[in-house]
Design a protein around this motif. Structure first.
Motif, short mmCIF file in Angstrom:
data_model
loop_
_atom_site.label_atom_id
_atom_site.label_comp_id
_atom_site.label_asym_id
_atom_site.label_seq_id
_atom_site.Cartn_x
_atom_site.Cartn_y
_atom_site.Cartn_z
N ALA A 220 0.84 -1.19 0.00
CA ALA A 220 0.00 0.00 0.00
C ALA A 220 0.87 1.24 0.00
O ALA A 220 1.84 1.33 0.75
N PHE A 221 0.54 2.16 -0.87
CA PHE A 221 1.20 3.46 -0.87
C PHE A 221 0.10 4.51 -0.91
O PHE A 221 -0.81 4.41 -1.74
N PRO A 222 0.15 5.49 -0.03
CA PRO A 222 -0.94 6.48 0.00
C PRO A 222 -1.16 7.16 -1.35
O PRO A 222 -0.21 7.65 -1.96
N ASP A 223 -2.38 7.13 -1.79
CA ASP A 223 -2.70 7.83 -3.03
C ASP A 223 -2.75 9.33 -2.74
O ASP A 223 -2.71 9.77 -1.60
N TYR A 224 -2.83 10.10 -3.79
CA TYR A 224 -2.84 11.56 -3.65
C TYR A 224 -4.13 12.03 -2.98
O TYR A 224 -5.21 11.50 -3.22
N THR A 225 -4.00 13.05 -2.13
CA THR A 225 -5.17 13.66 -1.52
C THR A 225 -5.90 14.49 -2.57
O THR A 225 -5.36 14.76 -3.66
N GLU A 226 -7.09 14.93 -2.22
CA GLU A 226 -7.85 15.76 -3.16
C GLU A 226 -7.08 17.04 -3.48
O GLU A 226 -7.04 17.50 -4.63
N ALA A 227 -6.45 17.63 -2.46
CA ALA A 227 -5.69 18.86 -2.69
C ALA A 227 -4.50 18.60 -3.62
O ALA A 227 -4.19 19.42 -4.50
N GLN A 228 -3.85 17.46 -3.45
CA GLN A 228 -2.71 17.13 -4.32
C GLN A 228 -3.17 16.87 -5.75
O GLN A 228 -2.51 17.28 -6.71
N LEU A 229 -4.29 16.19 -5.89
CA LEU A 229 -4.81 15.94 -7.23
C LEU A 229 -5.17 17.25 -7.94
O LEU A 229 -4.89 17.43 -9.13
N GLN A 230 -5.77 18.16 -7.20
CA GLN A 230 -6.10 19.46 -7.80
C GLN A 230 -4.84 20.20 -8.22
O GLN A 230 -4.79 20.85 -9.27
N ASN A 231 -3.79 20.09 -7.36
CA ASN A 231 -2.53 20.76 -7.69
C ASN A 231 -1.88 20.12 -8.92
O ASN A 231 -1.29 20.81 -9.75
N ARG A 232 -1.99 18.81 -9.06
CA ARG A 232 -1.43 18.14 -10.23
C ARG A 232 -2.17 18.58 -11.49
O ARG A 232 -1.56 18.73 -12.55
N HIS A 233 -3.49 18.80 -11.36
CA HIS A 233 -4.24 19.30 -12.52
C HIS A 233 -3.81 20.73 -12.84
O HIS A 233 -3.62 21.09 -14.01
N ALA A 234 -3.69 21.54 -11.80
CA ALA A 234 -3.35 22.95 -12.01
C ALA A 234 -1.95 23.12 -12.58
O ALA A 234 -1.67 24.09 -13.31
N ASN A 235 -1.04 22.20 -12.23
CA ASN A 235 0.36 22.29 -12.70
C ASN A 235 0.69 21.10 -13.59
O ASN A 235 1.73 20.44 -13.43
N ALA A 236 -0.21 20.85 -14.54
CA ALA A 236 -0.04 19.69 -15.42
C ALA A 236 1.25 19.76 -16.21
O ALA A 236 1.91 18.74 -16.45
N ALA A 237 1.65 20.97 -16.63
CA ALA A 237 2.89 21.10 -17.41
C ALA A 237 4.10 20.71 -16.56
O ALA A 237 5.02 20.02 -17.03
N LEU A 238 4.10 21.16 -15.31
CA LEU A 238 5.20 20.79 -14.41
C LEU A 238 5.19 19.29 -14.17
O LEU A 238 6.26 18.65 -14.13
N LEU A 239 4.01 18.71 -13.99
CA LEU A 239 3.91 17.26 -13.76
C LEU A 239 4.48 16.49 -14.95
O LEU A 239 5.22 15.52 -14.77
N ARG A 240 4.15 16.94 -16.17
CA ARG A 240 4.69 16.27 -17.36
C ARG A 240 6.21 16.38 -17.39
O ARG A 240 6.91 15.42 -17.74
N TYR A 241 6.73 17.50 -17.01
CA TYR A 241 8.19 17.69 -17.01
C TYR A 241 8.86 16.79 -15.98
O TYR A 241 9.86 16.12 -16.27
N VAL A 242 8.31 16.75 -14.77
CA VAL A 242 8.90 15.92 -13.71
C VAL A 242 8.87 14.44 -14.11
O VAL A 242 9.87 13.72 -13.96
N ASP A 243 7.73 13.98 -14.63
CA ASP A 243 7.65 12.59 -15.07
C ASP A 243 8.61 12.31 -16.22
O ASP A 243 9.17 11.21 -16.33
N SER A 244 8.81 13.28 -17.07
CA SER A 244 9.75 13.12 -18.18
C SER A 244 11.18 12.98 -17.68
O SER A 244 11.96 12.19 -18.20
N VAL A 245 11.52 13.76 -16.65
CA VAL A 245 12.86 13.63 -16.04
C VAL A 245 13.01 12.23 -15.44
O VAL A 245 14.05 11.57 -15.62
#
Length: 1005
Positions: free
Chosen positions: A52-77
């Protein structure tokens, strides 16, 4: 802390967020195919842990949506940074000058705005404890801070590949571990650790230089350029000891093997013994080689295959046993053997421990590879394919690839089609860590990370250690012939130990004098070992041998004094006077009936397939007082059950072994409504008679992947570990063994002679020409017989059973098969048993055995006389027959049928040779003596259905001349003519040939 991630062994997972509102979790369990329960309950299956690994909280999910470009960059790295990491010490890997995927500007991020801040909560891990990064509060970082953090993690001297994993839990685990700096580089920079690393590197270089000076013409496959392999292994050993593991099984090829063996902090092999071997001496006592080295004794192996087992002591831990297995020159063949031995070492855990005790808790397999072999040898893929299967997993293997970026003289562009040699591991989703061998501390850290993953997930992981070979494939090689630029670069470099020593001096950890002192001390140690060579004699020392010598026995009695170690302590050396070659194998008939009934019993309410109800009824009927038809599957079940009742475990492995290729075994039954599996012999065996102490053994039915080499290697490794385990590999058809020929040549047929390693493995190879065509007819008996050291004449001391390297048998009745299996375990020594098994005989009524043939006082007969002459009253007729047909296998029944139809019972005798190697000189002579008569000239024919250049004829032809009574007899061959195929593929041709063989055996009478 990473420990906040939860691993559980039940189907329900737990949240790791103590004290906070429970969040939804990501749960992964090794998936069942189509969600089926098939095999889940059969012995040997251990339910894999759930994570088990804690899934993202609602606040984290909203932040991932709001910063989708940053998320794509981090995953790309995370995905691509390994392509930019500084992992190649020679900088020869063909790669882009700049990895475009690592440019944040490609994702629309404001790279020109140094003040702009991003909320990275839920995008980048910043806290070692996951629970501290669960709130809705913002975690702000500028683009420069983000880039710097990601590059420190991913674009250093370790390149990480884990984003290809299909498991979200594993991807989250890895990104959290790395980005939260849970295993910081600073943890590997203590003065004590760095001095230990230096000692390993310096001793390795001193050792290589010493051998080059003293033995300049030696191919030693040194470690120069790859010295970081030793700190890598030391890191793994240390981590394992701290985790309370008790045993490590190591498989490795030749490069660096001698360095590892002789290091006084690692495997501690006596260097004097090594020098003795280099000078032409044997690694075993000379008297042992001399006494039994001819016709069944030890003949040894080459220098680069030496082995050792040592107890290592790390601070504040219990001793850790590290065993380096012997290996052949066929690269990677040892992998599956090591995996099988590792699992077998944990067999008692599967029998007695609770579900919370997992495979890998106490034992770990480490496999070392070369880069070219890891990519090029198919057994690597086969063994990786076994790593996660229910009856083959051992709890996770750490793979260390010593990557020279060259294979012998082949550059990587010609050695593989993939970017990295480790890419083959992606077939099982294994993470890969690429690390620069010029930086031993980074190597140490990479191994710590690898061990932590293995320990947590109990799965395989690969460390790709990029190094180089200073002298080419071996020290006598001239690599500049084919790789001049590469070796020009290597020649201009300082060695890895010298580079590290310069850093140690610059960091004021060691002085020049201290460095030279370390080197001088080890050089003196090696000099002293070389001086001691003049009085050296090889011994059966505990650290270097699978056997130990009785302290009270003299060297002259070495063969009889051999005593096996640990779990082999009750097993004797085959040629010792105490070896029992013909144990009692019969069983009380009442016990057999009870065991037979138990073999087809099912739980109440269990729905057996309609067609198998007749199978159950037939077995029960054959066990009655007047039962005359014990078939092959029943005979096998009785052998298994009786051995289990005596405390032996059975493991049969191969494709479709639970049911049997020919739907004959049905040792496991499947409920037709629920697919629940029951193995009756594991559920309903009675308690052992007259004993409260004996345990009942277990039967493990390991239906395998479609592999031969790795699966046979796995079973062979298991047979090395436990003499009380009857380890069986069954080929779907006899000729399928050729996919495992390397295992057969380099292990099964030769390990006792090379390494003093006994094995009781059984190979079941269905054989017989029945119109199936070239590929499903023959187990290639001629090849097996050629591999034996079977004598050409009888010698009673020691007898052939003791000196033979493996037994080759062709039983024609279920009772003969029963006694063979029991003999395999009732003997007090072990030999491989190769069984040319039946196909047509499985259900042939004429081949069935009366139950009385299994009884006490009965045993396996190497030669079966013609049953029509068994009554004493027929002895006169037996002496007057005109022709004796000698044969093996199923053709006996065809010959007997033809003889009856022709009415020639008083003119032809048919004798079956059931054990071909060792050849039964005495037993065959005794049987043939019954056919002797002064008044009758006798013809003796050898009849076989195989072609003349195949089958048994080539083996028996010369040996028949040394059978008493046949010295002056010209034994005639009768069978198919020479052929390139084992059997024709044209049905009409097969039928005509078979008819000619059978009918022609009676022509002229």
């Amino acid at each position: 802390m990473v420990s906040s991630l939860v691993r559980t062994t039940t189907t329900a997972t737990r949240s790791s967020l103590g004290g906070k509102k429970a969040a939804k979790t990501v749960k992964t369990v090794q998936p069942r195919i189509l969600g089926r329960l098939y095999h889940d309950e059969s012995f040997g299956y251990r339910k894999p842990p759930a994570f088990a690994f804690p899934d993202y909280t609602e606040a984290q999910l909203q932040n991932r949506h709001a910063n989708a470009a940053l998320l794509r960059y981090v995953d790309s790295v995370r995905m691509h940074a390994h392509r930019a990491a500084r992992i190649d010490p020679l900088d020869l890997i063909d790669r882009e000058s700049e990895v475009a995927a690592l440019n944040p500007g490609r994702y629309g991020l404001p790279v020109d705005d140094p003040e702009h801040q991003f909320n990275v909560n839920g995008i980048i891990w910043t806290h070692p404890n996951v629970s501290e990064q669960r709130g809705s509060e913002q975690e702000l970082m500028t683009m420069d801070e983000i880039n710097r953090r990601l590059r420190e993690v991913y674009v250093g001297r370790i390149g990480f590949e884990y984003m290809h994993s299909p498991s979200k839990t594993e991807r989250l685990w890895f990104s959290h571990l790395l980005e939260s700096n849970s295993i910081p580089a600073s943890a590997f920079q203590s003065h004590k650790l760095r001095k230990r690393i230096h000692g390993l590197l310096a001793r390795s270089e001193v050792f290589d230089n010493f051998l080059q000076l003293k033995f300049p013409n030696l191919k030693r496959y040194g470690l120069e350029g790859g010295e970081s392999m030793l700190p890598a292994l030391d890191s793994l050993f240390s981590a394992a000891a701290r985790a309370s593991l008790s045993h490590i099984i190591v498989a490795m090829p030749h490069r660096g093997r001698l360095n590892l063996l002789t290091d006084p902090e690692l495997l501690k092999y006596d260097p004097t013994g090594l020098f003795y071997k280099i000078r032409g001496g044997a690694e075993w006592p000379e008297e042992l080689v001399g006494e039994i080295g001819v016709g069944g004794g030890v003949e040894g192996d080459v220098l680069s295959h030496l082995t050792s087992s040592a107890n290592l002591h790390y601070p504040n831990t219990k001793p850790l046993k590290v065993s380096l297995l012997p290996n052949p020159s066929h690269l990677e063949a040892i992998n599956a053997v090591a995996l099988g031995k590792t699992r077998a070492k944990q067999y008692s855990l599967l029998r007695t421990s609770p579900e919370t005790c997992q495979l890998g808790d106490r034992v770990m397999c480490i496999q070392l590879h070369g880069d070219a072999a890891f990519t090029g040898q198919g057994v690597v893929m086969e063994t990786l394919g076994l790593s996660g299967l229910p009856h083959y997993t051992s709890g996770g293997t750490v793979h260390l690839v010593v990557d020279n970026n060259i294979g012998y003289t082949t550059p990587i562009a010609h050695a593989r089609s993939s970017q990295y040699c480790s890419d083959v591991g992606k077939m099982i989703g294994a993470p890969v860590l690429h690390v620069n061998g010029d930086y031993p501390e980074d190597v140490f850290r990479a191994m710590e990370i690898a061990f932590k993953y293995r320990q947590y997930f109990r799965k395989d992981i690969i460390v790709d250690l990029l190094v180089y070979r200073r002298w080419g494939h071996n020290e006598l090689d001239v690599p500049n012939f084919t790789s001049p630029l590469m070796y020009e670069k290597i020649a201009a470099r300082k060695s890895v130990p010298r580079i590290y020593e310069e850093k140690m001096m610059s960091d004021e950890i060691l002085t020049q004098e201290e460095i030279e002192s370390v080197r001088k001390e080890y050089r003196t140690h090696l000099d002293s070992a070389l001086v001691a060579l003049s009085g050296y004699k090889s011994s059966l020392s505990d650290s270097n041998s699978p056997v130990s010598s009785s302290s009270s026995s003299s060297n002259s009695a070495a063969p009889s004094a051999l005593r096996m170690k640990s779990q082999w302590s009750t097993i004797h050396w085959p040629t010792s006077p105490s070896a029992i070659t013909h144990p009692s194998t019969g069983v009380d008939l009442d016990v057999l009936r009870e065991l037979g009934r138990a073999s087809v019993k099912v739980p109440e309410g269990f729905e057996v397939h309609e067609k198998l109800k007749r199978f159950v009824k037939g077995r029960l009927g054959s066990l009655e007082e007047n039962g005359k038809g014990v078939d092959w599957a029943t005979g096998e079940a009785l052998a298994f059950a009786s051995l289990m009742l005596e405390g032996n475990d059975i493991r049969i492995s191969g494709q479709d072994v639970g049911r049997g290729t020919f739907s004959q075994r049905h040792a496991m039954l499947v409920d037709q409504r629920t697919e629940r599996v029951v193995v009756p012999l594991n559920e309903f065996l009675p308690s052992p008679p007259n004993s409260n102490d004996e345990r009942v053994g277990k039967l493990e039915l390991a239906n395998s992947s479609l592999s031969e080499m790795a699966v046979l290697g796995f079973e062979y490794g298991a047979s090395w570990e436990r003499p009380d385990l009857l380890s069986i590999w069954e080929a779907q058809f006899g000729d399928f063994f050729n996919g495992a020929q390397i295992i057969i040549d380099t292990f099964v047929s030769s390990a006792e002679t090379k390494w003093l390693k006994q094995s009781g493995i059984v190979l079941l190879l269905p054989h017989g020409l029945d119109g199936a065509g070239p590929e499903h007819s023959s187990c290639r008996l001629e090849r097996w017989l050629q591999l034996t050291n079977d004598r050409y004449a009888h010698n009673s001391s020691p007898n052939n059973h003791q000196t033979i390297n493996m037994h080759i048998v062709f039983p024609t009745t279920p009772s003969q098969y029963f006694h063979l299996l029991r003999r395999q375990m009732k003997r007090n020594y072990r030999k491989p048993l190769i069984v040319a098994g039946p196909k047509a005989l499985l259900r042939l009524p004429a081949a069935a055995s009366p139950l009385e043939e299994f009884a006490q006082g009965k045993s396996f007969k190497p030669v079966l006389d013609d049953p029509i002459f068994e009554p004493q009253s027929q002895s006169t007729k037996q002496a007057e027959v005109k022709r004796v047909l000698l044969c093996t296998g199923k053709i006996y029944y065809e010959l007997a049928k033809e003889r009856k139809e022709r009415g020639l019972e008083d003119k032809v005798g048919i004798v079956r040779v059931e054990e071909i190697a060792p050849f039964p000189f005495v037993e065959l002579g005794d049987v043939l003596a019954k056919y002797s008569s002064r008044e009758t000239d006798k013809e003796v024919w050898w009849v076989q259905e195989e072609s003349r250049n195949q089958g048994v004829w080539g083996h028996v032809q010369e040996r028949l001349r040394n059978v008493q009574g046949l010295e002056a007899v010209d034994v005639k061959y009768w069978g198919r003519k020479e052929s390139a195929l084992p059997a024709p593929g044209v049905g009409k041709m097969y039928k005509e040939q078979q008819e000619r063989v059978v009918k022609g055996a009676f022509e002229g009478l």
